[in-house]
Design an enzyme around this catalytic site. Structure first.
Site, mmCIF file in Angstrom:
data_model
loop_
_atom_site.group_PDB
_atom_site.id
_atom_site.type_symbol
_atom_site.label_atom_id
_atom_site.label_comp_id
_atom_site.label_asym_id
_atom_site.label_seq_id
_atom_site.Cartn_x
_atom_site.Cartn_y
_atom_site.Cartn_z
ATOM 1 N N MET A 101 0.714 -1.169 0.171
ATOM 2 C CA MET A 101 -0.035 -0.043 0.077
ATOM 3 C C MET A 101 0.794 1.300 0.069
ATOM 4 O O MET A 101 0.556 2.172 0.689
ATOM 5 C CB MET A 101 -0.896 -0.105 1.397
ATOM 6 C CG MET A 101 -1.972 -1.205 1.422
ATOM 7 S SD MET A 101 -2.773 -1.256 -0.182
ATOM 8 C CE MET A 101 -4.072 -0.004 0.169
ATOM 9 N N ASN A 118 1.472 -6.101 -10.402
ATOM 10 C CA ASN A 118 0.556 -5.676 -9.453
ATOM 11 C C ASN A 118 -0.805 -6.535 -9.609
ATOM 12 O O ASN A 118 -1.127 -6.668 -10.638
ATOM 13 C CB ASN A 118 0.464 -4.246 -9.469
ATOM 14 C CG ASN A 118 -0.491 -3.602 -8.072
ATOM 15 O OD1 ASN A 118 -0.376 -4.177 -6.989
ATOM 16 N ND2 ASN A 118 -1.132 -2.685 -8.251
ATOM 17 N N HIS A 120 -4.626 -5.274 -8.718
ATOM 18 C CA HIS A 120 -5.562 -4.192 -8.246
ATOM 19 C C HIS A 120 -7.059 -4.530 -8.085
ATOM 20 O O HIS A 120 -7.401 -5.186 -9.128
ATOM 21 C CB HIS A 120 -5.329 -2.915 -9.143
ATOM 22 C CG HIS A 120 -5.789 -1.687 -8.634
ATOM 23 N ND1 HIS A 120 -5.788 -1.042 -7.547
ATOM 24 C CD2 HIS A 120 -7.304 -1.300 -9.119
ATOM 25 C CE1 HIS A 120 -6.590 0.019 -7.623
ATOM 26 N NE2 HIS A 120 -7.606 -0.157 -8.440
ATOM 27 N N GLU A 154 2.447 5.621 -14.072
ATOM 28 C CA GLU A 154 1.239 5.867 -13.582
ATOM 29 C C GLU A 154 0.292 4.986 -12.890
ATOM 30 O O GLU A 154 0.332 3.820 -12.947
ATOM 31 C CB GLU A 154 0.520 6.042 -15.001
ATOM 32 C CG GLU A 154 -0.904 6.722 -15.102
ATOM 33 C CD GLU A 154 -1.615 6.328 -16.204
ATOM 34 O OE1 GLU A 154 -2.814 6.496 -16.323
ATOM 35 O OE2 GLU A 154 -1.003 5.899 -17.266
ATOM 36 N N LEU A 155 0.217 5.604 -11.814
ATOM 37 C CA LEU A 155 -0.835 4.968 -10.493
ATOM 38 C C LEU A 155 -1.817 3.917 -11.057
ATOM 39 O O LEU A 155 -2.888 4.393 -11.903
ATOM 40 C CB LEU A 155 -1.275 5.742 -9.492
ATOM 41 C CG LEU A 155 -2.233 5.103 -8.369
ATOM 42 C CD1 LEU A 155 -1.150 4.281 -7.537
ATOM 43 C CD2 LEU A 155 -2.874 5.982 -7.425
ATOM 44 N N THR A 183 -10.926 -14.035 -3.681
ATOM 45 C CA THR A 183 -11.138 -15.239 -4.024
ATOM 46 C C THR A 183 -10.628 -15.488 -5.887
ATOM 47 O O THR A 183 -9.838 -16.366 -6.006
ATOM 48 C CB THR A 183 -12.467 -16.363 -3.898
ATOM 49 O OG1 THR A 183 -13.436 -15.800 -4.694
ATOM 50 C CG2 THR A 183 -12.690 -16.423 -2.616
ATOM 51 N N GLU A 185 -8.754 -13.245 -7.263
ATOM 52 C CA GLU A 185 -7.523 -12.661 -6.986
ATOM 53 C C GLU A 185 -6.674 -13.770 -7.071
ATOM 54 O O GLU A 185 -5.728 -14.000 -7.639
ATOM 55 C CB GLU A 185 -7.203 -11.597 -6.073
ATOM 56 C CG GLU A 185 -7.873 -10.241 -6.300
ATOM 57 C CD GLU A 185 -7.662 -9.126 -5.299
ATOM 58 O OE1 GLU A 185 -6.652 -9.337 -4.889
ATOM 59 O OE2 GLU A 185 -8.744 -8.393 -5.134
HETATM 60 C C1 GRF Z 1 -6.085 -7.324 -2.651
HETATM 61 O O1 GRF Z 1 -7.498 -6.766 -2.815
HETATM 62 C C2 GRF Z 1 -5.238 -6.555 -3.619
HETATM 63 O O2 GRF Z 1 -5.776 -6.594 -4.892
HETATM 64 C C3 GRF Z 1 -4.973 -5.028 -3.350
HETATM 65 O O3 GRF Z 1 -4.790 -5.315 -1.797
HETATM 66 C C4 GRF Z 1 -5.313 -6.623 -1.392
HETATM 67 C C5 GRF Z 1 -4.407 -7.302 -0.496
HETATM 68 O O4 GRF Z 1 -4.912 -8.254 0.170
HETATM 69 N N1 GRF Z 1 -3.570 -4.634 -3.867
HETATM 70 P P1 GRF Z 1 -4.048 -9.309 0.628
HETATM 71 O O5 GRF Z 1 -2.890 -8.732 1.677
HETATM 72 O O6 GRF Z 1 -3.233 -9.989 -0.448
HETATM 73 O O7 GRF Z 1 -4.963 -10.457 1.399
#
Ligand code: GRF
Length: 228
Positions: A101, A118, A120, A154-155, A183, A185
């Site tokens: 973060m 990354n 997101h 670029e963010l 889930t 992700e």
């Molecule tokens: C996830 O939602 C990811 O997309 C975002 O931050 C969150 C991280 O969750 N960048 P975790 O620490 O992997 O549980």
């Protein structure tokens, strides 16, 4: 067209994973490595916050891990310089942001350009930045999701690789939606990282390529059938 990552036979890609919190995405990468689904070794986990659960996950998996508190540095640049140095000492093939973060300086991004990825929690280019699920619900969107993308200066603006989508239900609040997206992700992140590790995925001049073909602007939609 140059090739993506090329490893010697039997060699594994070296990943450094950056986190700030719970590390559930980190866990999905650890699990994929353990299951032999990811041709990679996580050589270090670095957090900008001490005491977070993601560091305990790394310890439990015997992965070297450290916390570097960004508040101990005079500026964002100073922190990024130290962070970059520590990361380079692990000689990573890919730096994986997994809930890290911190906004990264262009110095940092450029140093790792093409080997920085990354995830997101939105269907980019919609909702870069924070509170993505709440914003999607308030806008009355039909669906939400997550995007794996290469990182550029670029963010949340680097080229998307893989997206997963879920319908927003009328009963959804941001916590429920976020849990459902997480889930997804945990499936798409190891998938995209594996593509990179086996040389199928690369970024050239700000464009993401899979198997030598430029990806569409939103990347690929995860259909459930995407192989790992
Ligand atoms: C996830 O939602 C990811 O997309 C975002 O931050 C969150 C991280 O969750 N960048 P975790 O620490 O992997 O549980």
């Amino acid at each position: 067209m140059t090739n993506g990552l090329m490893l010697k036979a039997g060699q594994k890609a070296r990943l450094v994973v950056l986190i700030s919190g719970s590390g559930s995405n980190l866990q999905s990468l650890i699990d994929a490595c353990d299951a032999g689904l990811l041709n990679a070794e996580i050589v270090a986990v670095i957090s900008n916050k001490s005491g977070v659960y993601g560091l305990a996950r790394a310890t439990a998996a015997n992965i070297p891990n450290i916390a570097i508190d960004h508040r101990a540095f005079d500026s964002r640049e100073e922190f990024d310089k130290s962070l970059a140095q520590i990361i380079e000492s692990y000689q990573p093939d890919l730096v994986v942001l997994a809930g890290f973060m911190r906004i990264l300086t262009s110095f940092f991004v450029n140093q790792f350009l093409g080997r920085l990825i990354n995830i997101h929690p939105s269907l980019l280019p919609a909702y870069p930045g924070l509170n993505t699920h709440q914003r999607a619900i308030e806008a009355g969107d039909a669906d939400a999701g997550a995007t794996v993308h290469f990182v550029t200066a670029e963010l949340d603006g680097g080229p998307p690789v893989l997206q997963a989508r879920t319908q927003i239900e009328t009963s959804d609040d941001s916590a429920a939606l976020s849990a459902r997206v997480l889930t997804l992700e945990h499936v798409i992140y190891p998938t995209a990282v594996q593509w990179f590790c086996i040389g199928r995925l690369q970024m050239i001049a700000g464009v993401a390529y899979l198997d030598g073909t430029a990806l569409p602007e939103a990347g690929i939609f995860f259909s459930g059938a995407t192989e790992l």
